[in-house]
Motif scaffolding. Structure first.
Motif, short mmCIF file in Angstrom:
data_model
loop_
_atom_site.label_atom_id
_atom_site.label_comp_id
_atom_site.label_asym_id
_atom_site.label_seq_id
_atom_site.Cartn_x
_atom_site.Cartn_y
_atom_site.Cartn_z
N ILE A 242 43.80 29.17 45.37
CA ILE A 242 43.03 30.28 45.94
C ILE A 242 43.31 31.57 45.19
O ILE A 242 42.39 32.31 44.82
CB ILE A 242 43.35 30.44 47.45
N CYS B 154 34.87 33.33 45.17
CA CYS B 154 34.71 32.18 46.04
C CYS B 154 33.22 32.02 46.32
O CYS B 154 32.43 32.93 46.07
CB CYS B 154 35.50 32.35 47.34
N THR C 30 43.58 41.27 44.94
CA THR C 30 43.14 40.09 44.21
C THR C 30 42.70 40.45 42.79
O THR C 30 42.81 39.63 41.88
CB THR C 30 41.97 39.41 44.96
N TYR D 74 43.05 37.24 49.98
CA TYR D 74 43.71 36.16 50.72
C TYR D 74 45.12 36.58 51.09
O TYR D 74 45.85 37.13 50.26
CB TYR D 74 43.77 34.88 49.88
N THR E 191 34.53 28.00 49.28
CA THR E 191 35.01 27.12 48.22
C THR E 191 35.55 27.94 47.06
O THR E 191 34.94 28.93 46.65
CB THR E 191 33.87 26.22 47.72
N PHE E 192 36.70 27.49 46.54
CA PHE E 192 37.33 28.07 45.36
C PHE E 192 37.43 26.96 44.32
O PHE E 192 37.77 25.83 44.66
CB PHE E 192 38.76 28.55 45.68
N SER E 193 37.18 27.27 43.05
CA SER E 193 37.29 26.27 41.99
C SER E 193 37.87 26.92 40.75
O SER E 193 37.44 28.00 40.35
CB SER E 193 35.90 25.69 41.69
N SER F 178 40.13 22.41 43.24
CA SER F 178 39.32 23.15 44.20
C SER F 178 39.93 23.14 45.59
O SER F 178 40.70 22.23 45.94
CB SER F 178 37.90 22.58 44.27
N TYR G 108 36.84 38.23 47.14
CA TYR G 108 37.63 37.87 48.32
C TYR G 108 39.06 38.42 48.20
O TYR G 108 39.51 38.80 47.13
CB TYR G 108 37.68 36.35 48.50
N ALA H 107 41.68 31.84 41.57
CA ALA H 107 40.23 31.92 41.44
C ALA H 107 39.77 33.37 41.28
O ALA H 107 40.41 34.30 41.77
CB ALA H 107 39.56 31.29 42.66
#
Length: 173
Positions: free
Chosen positions: A16, A22, A120, A42, A70-72, A94, A40, A19
């Motif tokens: 997370i 998201c 972030t 976190y 979703t995070f990739s 992910s 985002y 990334a």
């Protein structure tokens, strides 16, 4: 190559935090999916998002606060043989998180959420004017369900957990 499922909180958080964006998925009243890339923040199992105070996305979430985020990371095309189409695949790591949106309305809480979001992307400390804080919609999403997968892992003893420190060293931002 194989797909690995990870449940270790440290691995999930490392993905997370690495990334850049998201993808937020919602379902509108006509049962149509709507997915948007978003910035985002976190912290402690909570994802913070921000947006304009009104619009299609806000209307959808007001109607149905259930969302998927979703995070990739580490997306890379690999193949076993360059002439065999079926040997091509993407490797990636992910995290898919499900939760319910809570709107943050309190000005101090909004500022705190903005700080988490901005951390972030920057180590700089920011000040937020009252008009700026009033004109942003702040989202708080506790991760109720989380899955974490690594696609295309080699078939040897390799585990992402063994490479956790390396993952943390390269934030990819």
């Amino acid at each position: 190559m194989q797909t690995l499922n990870h449940t270790d909180k440290e691995v999930i958080e490392a993905i997370i935090l690495k990334a850049n964006i998201c993808f937020v998925g919602v379902v509108d009243p006509d049962n149509k999916p709507y997915v948007l890339p978003m910035n985002y923040g976190y912290k402690d199992g909570v994802i913070y998002l921000h947006s304009a105070p009104e619009g299609r996305l806000i209307d959808i979430v007001d109607n149905n606060p259930n969302i998927c985020i979703t995070f990739s990371i580490d997306n890379d095309l690999v193949f076993q043989h360059p002439e065999v189409a079926c040997s091509y695949r993407m490797t990636s790591k992910s995290v898919v998180a499900m939760g319910k949106v809570q709107w943050i309305e309190d000005m101090d809480e909004k500022r705190e959420a903005l700080d988490i979001l901005m951390q972030t992307y920057s180590e700089k400390k920011f000040e937020y004017s009252d008009p700026a804080v009033k004109n942003v919609k702040m989202w708080k999403v506790s991760m109720d369900e989380v899955t974490c997968k690594e696609f295309g892992a080699p078939h040897d003893e390799y585990k992402l957990k063994h490479n956790l420190e390396e993952l943390k060293k390269h934030p990819g931002k």
